[in-house]
Design a protein around this motif. Structure first.
Motif, PDB file in Angstrom:
ATOM      1  N   SER A 106      37.718  47.091  36.233  1.00  0.00           N
ATOM      2  CA  SER A 106      38.095  47.941  37.371  1.00  0.00           C
ATOM      3  C   SER A 106      36.808  48.336  38.084  1.00  0.00           C
ATOM      4  CB  SER A 106      38.841  49.208  36.916  1.00  0.00           C
ATOM      5  OG  SER A 106      37.942  50.093  36.267  1.00  0.00           O
ATOM      6  N   GLY A 107      36.957  48.902  39.273  1.00  0.00           N
ATOM      7  CA  GLY A 107      35.781  49.401  39.982  1.00  0.00           C
ATOM      8  C   GLY A 107      35.077  50.471  39.169  1.00  0.00           C
ATOM      9  N   MET A 108      35.841  51.391  38.590  1.00  0.00           N
ATOM     10  CA  MET A 108      35.235  52.464  37.802  1.00  0.00           C
ATOM     11  C   MET A 108      34.513  51.925  36.568  1.00  0.00           C
ATOM     12  SD  MET A 108      35.055  55.301  39.223  1.00  0.00           S
ATOM     13  CE  MET A 108      34.291  56.094  37.808  1.00  0.00           C
ATOM     14  N   TYR A 132      32.864  58.196  46.311  1.00  0.00           N
ATOM     15  CA  TYR A 132      34.113  58.116  45.560  1.00  0.00           C
ATOM     16  C   TYR A 132      34.118  59.187  44.461  1.00  0.00           C
ATOM     17  CZ  TYR A 132      38.109  56.160  43.154  1.00  0.00           C
ATOM     18  OH  TYR A 132      39.343  55.996  42.592  1.00  0.00           O
ATOM     19  N   GLU A 175      28.297  55.849  49.376  1.00  0.00           N
ATOM     20  CA  GLU A 175      29.333  54.919  49.788  1.00  0.00           C
ATOM     21  C   GLU A 175      29.068  54.646  51.265  1.00  0.00           C
ATOM     22  OE1 GLU A 175      33.113  56.409  48.415  1.00  0.00           O
ATOM     23  OE2 GLU A 175      34.195  55.302  49.959  1.00  0.00           O
ATOM     24  N   ASP A 204      28.150  51.839  47.413  1.00  0.00           N
ATOM     25  CA  ASP A 204      29.543  51.473  47.207  1.00  0.00           C
ATOM     26  C   ASP A 204      30.036  50.915  48.544  1.00  0.00           C
ATOM     27  OD1 ASP A 204      32.304  51.338  46.966  1.00  0.00           O
ATOM     28  OD2 ASP A 204      32.560  53.363  46.167  1.00  0.00           O
ATOM     29  N   THR A 206      32.808  49.116  49.034  1.00  0.00           N
ATOM     30  CA  THR A 206      34.216  48.719  48.881  1.00  0.00           C
ATOM     31  C   THR A 206      34.939  48.639  50.225  1.00  0.00           C
ATOM     32  OG1 THR A 206      34.323  49.700  46.688  1.00  0.00           O
ATOM     33  CG2 THR A 206      36.417  49.399  47.827  1.00  0.00           C
ATOM     34  N   LEU A 207      34.727  49.646  51.092  1.00  0.00           N
ATOM     35  CA  LEU A 207      35.451  49.673  52.360  1.00  0.00           C
ATOM     36  C   LEU A 207      34.892  48.649  53.352  1.00  0.00           C
ATOM     37  CD1 LEU A 207      36.830  52.130  51.199  1.00  0.00           C
ATOM     38  CD2 LEU A 207      36.359  53.370  53.302  1.00  0.00           C
ATOM     39  N   TRP A 224      28.071  47.927  44.829  1.00  0.00           N
ATOM     40  CA  TRP A 224      29.241  48.147  43.995  1.00  0.00           C
ATOM     41  C   TRP A 224      30.494  47.967  44.856  1.00  0.00           C
ATOM     42  CZ3 TRP A 224      31.235  53.756  43.046  1.00  0.00           C
ATOM     43  CH2 TRP A 224      32.387  53.734  42.238  1.00  0.00           C
ATOM     44  N   SER A 226      34.922  48.049  44.455  1.00  0.00           N
ATOM     45  CA  SER A 226      36.190  47.956  43.752  1.00  0.00           C
ATOM     46  C   SER A 226      36.844  46.690  44.280  1.00  0.00           C
ATOM     47  CB  SER A 226      37.073  49.166  44.059  1.00  0.00           C
ATOM     48  OG  SER A 226      38.391  48.877  43.620  1.00  0.00           O
ATOM     49  N   THR A 228      39.520  45.593  43.433  1.00  0.00           N
ATOM     50  CA  THR A 228      40.949  45.910  43.522  1.00  0.00           C
ATOM     51  C   THR A 228      41.418  45.932  44.980  1.00  0.00           C
ATOM     52  OG1 THR A 228      40.515  47.416  41.672  1.00  0.00           O
ATOM     53  CG2 THR A 228      42.637  47.648  42.793  1.00  0.00           C
ATOM     54  N   LYS A 229      40.504  46.250  45.884  1.00  0.00           N
ATOM     55  CA  LYS A 229      40.864  46.513  47.280  1.00  0.00           C
ATOM     56  C   LYS A 229      40.802  45.216  48.092  1.00  0.00           C
ATOM     57  CE  LYS A 229      40.991  50.610  45.519  1.00  0.00           C
ATOM     58  NZ  LYS A 229      39.877  51.557  45.532  1.00  0.00           N
ATOM     59  N   LEU A 238      43.525  44.973  39.251  1.00  0.00           N
ATOM     60  CA  LEU A 238      42.344  45.823  39.282  1.00  0.00           C
ATOM     61  C   LEU A 238      41.135  45.027  38.812  1.00  0.00           C
ATOM     62  CD1 LEU A 238      44.747  48.103  38.356  1.00  0.00           C
ATOM     63  CD2 LEU A 238      42.726  49.520  38.672  1.00  0.00           C
ATOM     64  N   ALA A 239      40.008  45.232  39.485  1.00  0.00           N
ATOM     65  CA  ALA A 239      38.739  44.641  39.052  1.00  0.00           C
ATOM     66  C   ALA A 239      37.618  45.338  39.807  1.00  0.00           C
ATOM     67  CB  ALA A 239      38.704  43.136  39.328  1.00  0.00           C
ATOM     68  N   LEU A 358      44.047  50.853  48.965  1.00  0.00           N
ATOM     69  CA  LEU A 358      43.755  50.321  50.300  1.00  0.00           C
ATOM     70  C   LEU A 358      43.329  48.871  50.159  1.00  0.00           C
ATOM     71  CD1 LEU A 358      40.245  50.226  50.857  1.00  0.00           C
ATOM     72  CD2 LEU A 358      40.717  52.521  50.076  1.00  0.00           C
TER      73      LEU A 358
HETATM   74  C1  LIG Z   1      39.218  52.350  44.564  1.00  0.00           C
HETATM   75  C2  LIG Z   1      37.801  52.674  44.793  1.00  0.00           C
HETATM   76  C3  LIG Z   1      36.906  52.792  43.728  1.00  0.00           C
HETATM   77  C4  LIG Z   1      37.330  52.662  42.277  1.00  0.00           C
HETATM   78  O1  LIG Z   1      37.778  51.372  41.977  1.00  0.00           O
HETATM   79  P1  LIG Z   1      38.940  51.057  40.900  1.00  0.00           P
HETATM   80  O2  LIG Z   1      39.098  49.579  41.011  1.00  0.00           O
HETATM   81  O3  LIG Z   1      40.150  51.828  41.339  1.00  0.00           O
HETATM   82  O4  LIG Z   1      38.445  51.512  39.578  1.00  0.00           O
HETATM   83  C5  LIG Z   1      35.573  53.067  44.026  1.00  0.00           C
HETATM   84  N1  LIG Z   1      35.148  53.226  45.288  1.00  0.00           N
HETATM   85  C6  LIG Z   1      35.992  53.119  46.334  1.00  0.00           C
HETATM   86  C7  LIG Z   1      35.459  53.307  47.713  1.00  0.00           C
HETATM   87  C8  LIG Z   1      37.342  52.846  46.126  1.00  0.00           C
HETATM   88  O5  LIG Z   1      38.160  52.764  47.169  1.00  0.00           O
END
Ligand SMILES: *Cc1c(COP(=O)(O)O)cnc(C)c1O
Length: 413
Positions: A106-108, A132, A175, A204, A206-207, A224, A226, A228-229, A238-239, A358
């Protein structure tokens, strides 16, 4: 910036994404489809076979000894990795222009794995406060039990971050863009501060995803995501991943083998499959995000829209300079609405489903107050910039006209 280098050798499509020496440059869509994969695969199949095995065998005692002595690149035991995960790691490294990428369950799990490797008792870490919240919580509530000290400063206040750094500080974290306020960070300034003060930098992204920004190109130490998104993109797994230099990530990978937060081959097959359309999906997420943000910003029932692609956003200039597109996440405030009237807008939507998360093909909508902050006292919520009339929408890849028509009817209820 969005190109990756193809070096075709040893039956591998290696898209290093770095350097200028490759025979030619490939775009991000080509890299999404091909990077990290062997050209010719098991059974001559075009897709990677899902390799289900908890352990891997050796022909003889001699072959074990050779594996150890020559540090051969082969599998040993499933907690240290599996072939499906390795393909995904190479693909993600190529997309981010990284030497290496380590995938987690997962991201975490990814951020925990990185920070557990890098921080020792007595070390300090500084966060921009829109990070986050679970990552800050892990440091403040858990790494603190092992003597790590966590500081938080106002997002984009580089003077405050500079002042919070001392000789014990090991890492600064942000982030970009942030969630749910969509603040884009000045990556040049962030990296310059890290280098000047001799601390490592972590973003981070992710977005943003590597489609919209590749922080390693600015000199950030670790990226970093997530996965998952947007990277997986289908709301079905999840990853998480950490990208960076091979040298910096080597001890991180060793600790992952001990922590055991590994992905199953099935999960990695899904992520590889999702990544094939990554660039295509991001184009549509960017288009939908921009179009819907513009629609909302012109709507009489909307008080304010947070979207980095809008001129009205405080970090629009930074976003324009550093990002190719602005993603599918939009936050907005409903004019003169209390929390129940805001909830009514969400409940009236017919296309976006109500839920957290998201970055998937399906649009999702939620009220941060209810979904994430319901237990917090109002003054604490306000201090986080979470308002009763706030809605967060993750635009999927549906037709923008349909999403706009749906929001129009929901806002006019
Ligand atoms: C969802 C998210 C995370 C955590 O990731 P998981 O895959 O849910 O553990 C971290 N940072 C951002 C910006 C996220 O949207």
């Amino acid at each position: 910036m969005q190109n990756a280098t193809i070096v075709d050798k040893k039956n591998q499509n290696v898209f290093s994404g770095q350097g200028e020496s490759g025979p030619r440059r490939a775009g991000i869509s080509t890299a999404s489809v091909h990077a990290g994969e062997a050209r010719q695969k098991a059974y001559d199949a075009i897709t990677d076979a899902i390799c289900c095995s908890s352990t891997y065998t050796f022909e003889s005692t001699d072959s074990i000894l050779e594996y150890i002595r020559e540090k051969q690149d082969r599998e040993e035991y499933g907690r240290y990795g599996n072939p499906n995960e390795k393909v995904v790691e190479r693909k993600l490294a190529a997309l981010d222009g990284a030497e290496d990428a380590i995938v987690y369950s997962s991201g975490m799990a990814a951020i925990v794995g990185l920070l557990m490797t890098k921080l020792n008792s007595g070390d300090e870490i500084v966060f921009f406060d829109q990070c986050y919240h679970r990552s800050r919580e892990f440091c403040a509530k858990h790494l603190s039990r092992f003597g790590v000290v966590t500081h938080q400063v106002t997002t984009s206040d580089f003077d405050a971050m500079d002042a919070a750094i001392n000789e014990r500080t090991k890492m600064i974290v942000s982030e970009s863009p942030t969630n749910p306020h969509l603040t884009a960070i000045d990556l040049e300034q962030f990296v310059a501060l890290g280098k000047e003060r001799g601390v490592e930098t972590l973003i981070d992204a992710t977005l943003a995803t590597p489609f919209n920004v590749r922080p390693l190109e600015y000199g950030v130490d670790y990226v970093w995501h997530s996965a998952t998104k947007y990277l997986a993109g289908h709301n079905d797994l999840l990853a998480g991943v950490i990208c960076g230099s091979r040298e910096k990530l080597e001890p991180v990978r060793k600790l992952r083998g001990i922590l055991g937060c590994i992905n199953s081959p099935h999960n990695m097959y899904l992520l590889e499959r999702g990544l094939k359309t990554f660039a295509l999906r991001m184009e549509r997420h960017n288009q939908n995000g921009q179009q819907i943000a513009e629609f909302l910003s012109n709507h009489p029932r909307v008080e304010r829209v947070f979207y980095p692609g809008l001129k009205s956003h405080p970090s629009h200039e930074i976003a324009k300079r550093t990002m190719k597109g602005f993603g599918g996440l939009i936050t907005f405030l409903v004019r003169d609405a209390d929390w129940k009237e805001t909830a009514a807008v969400i409940d009236a939507c017919r296309i976006p489903k109500i839920g957290p998360s998201l970055g998937g093909v399906e649009s999702l909508i939620e009220q941060p107050l209810v979904m994430s902050y319901f237990d917090y006292p109002p003054e604490v919520r306000e201090s986080f910039g979470i308002y009763d009339n706030m809605i967060r929408m993750s635009c999927g890849i549906e037709d923008p006209e349909d999403l706009i028509a749906d929001l129009e009817q929901a806002l006019s209820q």
